[in-house]
Design an enzyme around this catalytic site. Sequence first.
Site, PDB file in Angstrom:
ATOM      1  CG  HIS A  25      -1.908   0.984   1.378  1.00  0.00           C
ATOM      2  ND1 HIS A  25      -1.646   2.292   1.727  1.00  0.00           N
ATOM      3  CD2 HIS A  25      -3.241   0.899   1.183  1.00  0.00           C
ATOM      4  CE1 HIS A  25      -2.791   2.951   1.736  1.00  0.00           C
ATOM      5  NE2 HIS A  25      -3.765   2.134   1.408  1.00  0.00           N
TER       6      HIS A  25
ATOM      7  CG  ASP B  60       0.486  -2.439   6.170  1.00  0.00           C
ATOM      8  OD1 ASP B  60      -0.480  -2.654   6.940  1.00  0.00           O
ATOM      9  OD2 ASP B  60       0.382  -1.803   5.106  1.00  0.00           O
TER      10      ASP B  60
ATOM     11  CD  GLN C 182      -6.643  -4.585   3.811  1.00  0.00           C
ATOM     12  OE1 GLN C 182      -7.589  -5.354   3.955  1.00  0.00           O
ATOM     13  NE2 GLN C 182      -6.812  -3.304   3.556  1.00  0.00           N
TER      14      GLN C 182
ATOM     15  CE  LYS D 104      -7.305  -0.480   5.881  1.00  0.00           C
ATOM     16  NZ  LYS D 104      -8.181   0.163   4.895  1.00  0.00           N
TER      17      LYS D 104
ATOM     18  CB  CYS E 266      -3.620   3.368  -1.722  1.00  0.00           C
ATOM     19  SG  CYS E 266      -4.837   4.628  -1.420  1.00  0.00           S
TER      20      CYS E 266
END
Lengths: 405, 151
Positions: A122, A199, A202, A225, A363
């Site tokens: 991202h 990261d 997700q 999220k 993104c």
Amino acid sequence: MALNVNVLREEFPILHQEVNNKPLIYLDSAASSQKPRAVMQAMDHYYETANANVHRGAHTLGDRATQSYEAVRDTVATFINAKSRQEIIWTKGTTEAMNLLASGLSQSWQAGDEVIVSRMEHHANIVPWQMAAERTGAIVKVLEINDKGELRMEQLDELISERTKVIAIGHVSNVLGTINPVKEIIAKAKAKGIVTIIDGAQAVPHFKVDVQDLDCDFYAFSSHKLFGPTGLGVLYGKQARLEALPPYQGGGEMIERVSFEGTTFNKLPYKFEAGTPAIAEVVGLGAAIKYLESQDRSAIEAHEQALLKRAEELAADIPGLRVIGEASNKVPVLSFVMDGLHPSDLGTLLDQQGIGIRTGHHCAMPLMEAFKVPGTARASFAFYNTLEEVEALFAGLAKIQRMFT
Amino acid sequence: MSLPNLETFKNNPYGTETAIDDVLENFEFLDDWEERYSYIIDLGKSLPEFPESEKIEANYVHGCQSQVWLIHMQDPADGKIYLMIDSDAIIVKGLAAVVLCILNAKTASEITNTDVEAIFEQMDLIRHISPTRGNGLRSMIELVKSIASQQ
């Protein structure tokens, strides 16, 4: 035990409405997930009974607020199995966590030092590193992907050098849904003393994450999220790594003592938390995690995989539809393009049918470049989606195809 | 690389042969979203070909979701401004045709005095030019307005 999705959906008030005169089908949870009633209730309850600034300690409401707020730090620490609550830093989101890390870590870089990110990152895990590299003369190197949308792990050994300072990799791709073998990457990096940053934006909504098992130095994710409120994120860092990192922003909360002769900084985690934090949002995140933990997580995973499998089967039946991202290990995210149909047309015409998906570059423009598409349509599922909704998506796509012929 | 000549611009039927009132009249007879969007898709497909050589950065209207290109030419005889628009998304092209019906082949003062939003509102398409949609249509309308205001 199989998941009773219809019972579970009752906890998500937003799902029970019509858009464009059709029942809402929300397939954009990778952009932002919906919130269970418990989250809104916890935030309301906080504002109705406890709202005050935290850590000031002069009155009862302040104590209540501090207690509710700090309790969630423990909830989060347990949720990702951090060693201690000091390792949990509140941020505005994953993006701010990445900026905090890039800004702090790069202060000791020399020109020619290197950072490794992947092709599927991202922008939030690319641009902060580019900015830090620009400032310091460091170099951002890219771990490429194969046609299926998996990391080309064989490249990693070549990319790692004596100058590699940081490897920053997404746990799960927001576009492809690919679950990356981060544990293997972390082990390789650790052997060379390289700082590892994952990261996890997700990942955490879909499966259990154990930061001690992963053994990463830093792990970041966003509340919104993870079925929690917007404007809040979590940065986990190993205590020693956090101690070594300079503060990010200056202000209240993050200081121990301020004078014009010199200022000393507060201890962890407050050193990185300048200003009044998002207290109600933290309380809301606590409720979201408690809600999630009260569910049968393996049943949730099985249901999500069933949604993905059904989507992949139905996608194969639509002529001219190409799935972008066919990794063997995926969360329920389906990116695709269709012959002769722009993703934005798909988004508009699905919206008319009550179906919300994301279209565009998500993104992740370097990833779009690799697949040679300007953008994709992306349906992303959460445990509150049903197989019927997956089927409605593909019925909707078939209808759109008919409109264009 | 040169702009198409004025004749090419004038051959654009939208805003010349086809006026916005014709579109509004047709639109009224369409019952459901499928018919309405099929009509918009057809408008998009029938938009005159946009010269490939003009798909350059200078003519690019920035939008997040889809790309839009716009060129214009003024007729020195009567001061009317002629427009050509293209997009990689068909629905955006169709909506651009609606915009052309409203703003193409008009004088600068006609353009600045036209309430485009009111017409999109009437067609229940206002969402497509709302600031929340990153499709470049809104920027395109603003660009045409600013071209007109500079005359």
